[in-house]
Motif scaffolding. Structure first.
Motif, PDB file in Angstrom:
ATOM      1  N   THR A 252       0.674  -1.312  -0.127  1.00  0.00           N
ATOM      2  CA  THR A 252       0.018  -0.024   0.025  1.00  0.00           C
ATOM      3  C   THR A 252       0.896   1.239   0.102  1.00  0.00           C
ATOM      4  O   THR A 252       0.365   2.257  -0.393  1.00  0.00           O
ATOM      5  CB  THR A 252      -1.010  -0.227   1.328  1.00  0.00           C
ATOM      6  OG1 THR A 252      -0.236  -0.126   2.523  1.00  0.00           O
ATOM      7  CG2 THR A 252      -1.805  -1.133   1.148  1.00  0.00           C
ATOM      8  N   HIS A 253       2.009   1.213   0.693  1.00  0.00           N
ATOM      9  CA  HIS A 253       2.653   2.421   0.593  1.00  0.00           C
ATOM     10  C   HIS A 253       4.373   1.934   0.906  1.00  0.00           C
ATOM     11  O   HIS A 253       4.600   1.005   1.195  1.00  0.00           O
ATOM     12  CB  HIS A 253       2.277   3.253   1.768  1.00  0.00           C
ATOM     13  CG  HIS A 253       2.649   2.852   3.207  1.00  0.00           C
ATOM     14  ND1 HIS A 253       1.714   1.811   3.788  1.00  0.00           N
ATOM     15  CD2 HIS A 253       3.658   2.866   4.127  1.00  0.00           C
ATOM     16  CE1 HIS A 253       2.287   1.353   4.947  1.00  0.00           C
ATOM     17  NE2 HIS A 253       3.223   2.083   5.093  1.00  0.00           N
ATOM     18  N   VAL A 254       5.105   3.121   0.705  1.00  0.00           N
ATOM     19  CA  VAL A 254       6.330   3.054   0.970  1.00  0.00           C
ATOM     20  C   VAL A 254       7.136   4.134   1.433  1.00  0.00           C
ATOM     21  O   VAL A 254       6.482   5.342   0.892  1.00  0.00           O
ATOM     22  CB  VAL A 254       7.163   2.447  -0.327  1.00  0.00           C
ATOM     23  CG1 VAL A 254       7.083   3.755  -1.655  1.00  0.00           C
ATOM     24  CG2 VAL A 254       8.753   2.037  -0.063  1.00  0.00           C
ATOM     25  N   ASP A 255       8.220   4.286   2.244  1.00  0.00           N
ATOM     26  CA  ASP A 255       8.632   5.490   2.800  1.00  0.00           C
ATOM     27  C   ASP A 255      10.031   5.599   2.280  1.00  0.00           C
ATOM     28  O   ASP A 255      10.859   4.555   2.668  1.00  0.00           O
ATOM     29  CB  ASP A 255       8.656   5.685   4.368  1.00  0.00           C
ATOM     30  CG  ASP A 255       7.366   6.021   4.822  1.00  0.00           C
ATOM     31  OD1 ASP A 255       6.643   6.709   4.225  1.00  0.00           O
ATOM     32  OD2 ASP A 255       6.908   4.961   5.780  1.00  0.00           O
ATOM     33  N   ASP A 272      10.027  10.962   1.606  1.00  0.00           N
ATOM     34  CA  ASP A 272       9.303  10.626   0.668  1.00  0.00           C
ATOM     35  C   ASP A 272       8.206   9.602   0.856  1.00  0.00           C
ATOM     36  O   ASP A 272       8.768   8.499   1.226  1.00  0.00           O
ATOM     37  CB  ASP A 272       9.921  10.317  -0.711  1.00  0.00           C
ATOM     38  CG  ASP A 272       8.822  10.584  -1.997  1.00  0.00           C
ATOM     39  OD1 ASP A 272       7.650  10.558  -1.916  1.00  0.00           O
ATOM     40  OD2 ASP A 272       9.061  10.546  -2.987  1.00  0.00           O
ATOM     41  N   HIS A 273       7.032  10.098   0.938  1.00  0.00           N
ATOM     42  CA  HIS A 273       6.046   8.869   1.435  1.00  0.00           C
ATOM     43  C   HIS A 273       4.988   8.887   0.192  1.00  0.00           C
ATOM     44  O   HIS A 273       4.494   9.792  -0.055  1.00  0.00           O
ATOM     45  CB  HIS A 273       5.045   9.305   2.808  1.00  0.00           C
ATOM     46  CG  HIS A 273       4.094   8.386   3.085  1.00  0.00           C
ATOM     47  ND1 HIS A 273       4.212   7.300   3.789  1.00  0.00           N
ATOM     48  CD2 HIS A 273       2.762   8.504   2.784  1.00  0.00           C
ATOM     49  CE1 HIS A 273       2.938   6.495   3.846  1.00  0.00           C
ATOM     50  NE2 HIS A 273       2.021   7.407   3.353  1.00  0.00           N
ATOM     51  N   MET A 274       5.108   7.425  -0.288  1.00  0.00           N
ATOM     52  CA  MET A 274       4.119   7.318  -1.510  1.00  0.00           C
ATOM     53  C   MET A 274       3.116   6.371  -0.923  1.00  0.00           C
ATOM     54  O   MET A 274       3.467   5.194  -0.417  1.00  0.00           O
ATOM     55  CB  MET A 274       5.008   6.590  -2.735  1.00  0.00           C
ATOM     56  CG  MET A 274       6.190   7.613  -3.046  1.00  0.00           C
ATOM     57  SD  MET A 274       7.429   6.600  -3.987  1.00  0.00           S
ATOM     58  CE  MET A 274       6.155   6.030  -5.316  1.00  0.00           C
ATOM     59  N   ARG A 275       2.010   6.525  -1.504  1.00  0.00           N
ATOM     60  CA  ARG A 275       0.860   5.398  -1.193  1.00  0.00           C
ATOM     61  C   ARG A 275       0.039   5.355  -2.489  1.00  0.00           C
ATOM     62  O   ARG A 275      -0.103   6.106  -3.243  1.00  0.00           O
ATOM     63  CB  ARG A 275      -0.154   6.273  -0.192  1.00  0.00           C
ATOM     64  CG  ARG A 275      -1.547   5.053   0.188  1.00  0.00           C
ATOM     65  CD  ARG A 275      -2.102   5.794   1.391  1.00  0.00           C
ATOM     66  NE  ARG A 275      -1.411   5.639   2.573  1.00  0.00           N
ATOM     67  CZ  ARG A 275      -1.172   4.543   3.342  1.00  0.00           C
ATOM     68  NH1 ARG A 275      -1.802   3.569   3.143  1.00  0.00           N
ATOM     69  NH2 ARG A 275      -0.416   4.748   4.299  1.00  0.00           N
TER      70      ARG A 275
END
Length: 305
Positions: A252-255, A272-275
């Motif tokens: 669902t996401h990665v930091d 960078d937080h990606m969802r």
């Protein structure tokens, strides 16, 4: 010897022919009843449909000034049509003072034939004293010469929708304020088009305004420090990689932590937080995220070490 020409006998006008009168053939009773019932059925359905809308329909006779309103007036404003004057001035007396001039001018423009139709939104006071937000659609009806004879329309209660829109606007204002205080950006990547949308904080973060740079991911990759690019790219790709639906839903996401090059040449450490957002089948629709300057945090961590 002179001969007198014989005079031709006058011709006799033919007798006038009278067309036979066809006897009127009345519709069979069953046919007439069916026609009447069909008409009554259409009227019932129309009235039922009108009863479903949170408002009323009206007809304004431009020549006489007479206005006819449907029974929905009582639901909307609290007055039955028979209780109020059948003219436009009464309704206008209920409008909010800040909206009256606008509404009157635009309605009159339709009545004068300057516009064929119009849509407007304004506030109106009910019998109970509450203010409603209403949407009005009106249309000019013309005679064979093109002159406007009537204006017909509908007035519908949109108070709930207007309140929801106002909440959305207020929420957007709060978000804009929060983003202005954030030393970073919020972004959205559309998987179908490859277009990346970035907020105005980009200028404060790396010195470029959003409209100065390409709207794709490659531009951002081009300013990522080489030491962190491969890892950031690999982990981003892992987030959107193919697999079973169950596997995809777990991703669902990665930091990420890496550095980006500012316009002036400085290297800025960022978080960078990606969802990922997926559709009903598990496919990727878009990625949303935020990238924040963490220079202060990095400096603090360095001092503690």
């Amino acid at each position: 010897m002179h001969m007198r020409a014989a005079r031709a006998a006058p011709s006799r006008a033919p007798d006038a022919v009278t067309a036979p009168t066809l006897p009127a053939t009345p519709l069979p009773a069953a046919t007439a009843a069916a026609r009447d019932e069909a008409g009554a059925g259409r009227e019932r359905r129309l009235l039922a449909a009108l009863g479903m809308i949170p408002g009323f329909v009206f007809e304004w006779d431009v020549a006489t000034g007479a206005v006819t309103r449907s029974e929905g007036l009582s639901t909307l404003a609290g007055w039955a049509p028979a209780e109020v004057p059948g003219e436009a001035g009464w309704w206008q007396s209920l409008l909010h003072p800040d909206d009256l001039a606008m509404a009157r001018a635009r309605c009159d423009a339709v009545a004068r034939g300057e516009r064929d139709a119009d849509q407007l939104q304004y506030r109106v006071r009910t019998r109970a004293g509450a203010w409603l937000v209403v949407w009005e659609h009106l249309r000019a009806m013309r005679d064979a010469a093109g002159a406007v004879t009537h204006v017909v329309g509908a007035v519908i209660d949109v108070t709930a929708q207007a309140a929801a829109q106002e909440r959305a606007v207020a929420s957007e204002r709060r978000l804009t304020t929060a983003l202005a205080a954030l030393n970073g950006i919020v972004y959205e990547w559309d998987n179908a088009t490859g277009v990346v949308t970035r907020t105005g904080g980009l200028a404060r973060l790396v010195g470029y305004a959003p409209d100065e740079v390409p709207t794709d991911a490659a531009w951002w990759h081009s300013i990522v420090h080489p030491d962190g690019l491969a890892d950031a790219f690999a982990r981003g790709q892992a987030l959107i990689s193919e697999g079973t639906r169950a596997e995809a839903e777990r991703r669902t996401h990665v930091d990420l932590r890496y550095r980006v090059r500012h316009r002036d040449g400085r290297w800025i450490p960022v978080w960078d937080h990606m969802r990922v957002l997926r559709d009903e089948t598990g496919g990727i629709e878009r990625i949303i995220g935020c990238t924040i300057d963490v220079s202060t945090q990095v400096e603090t961590e360095a001092r503690l070490d």
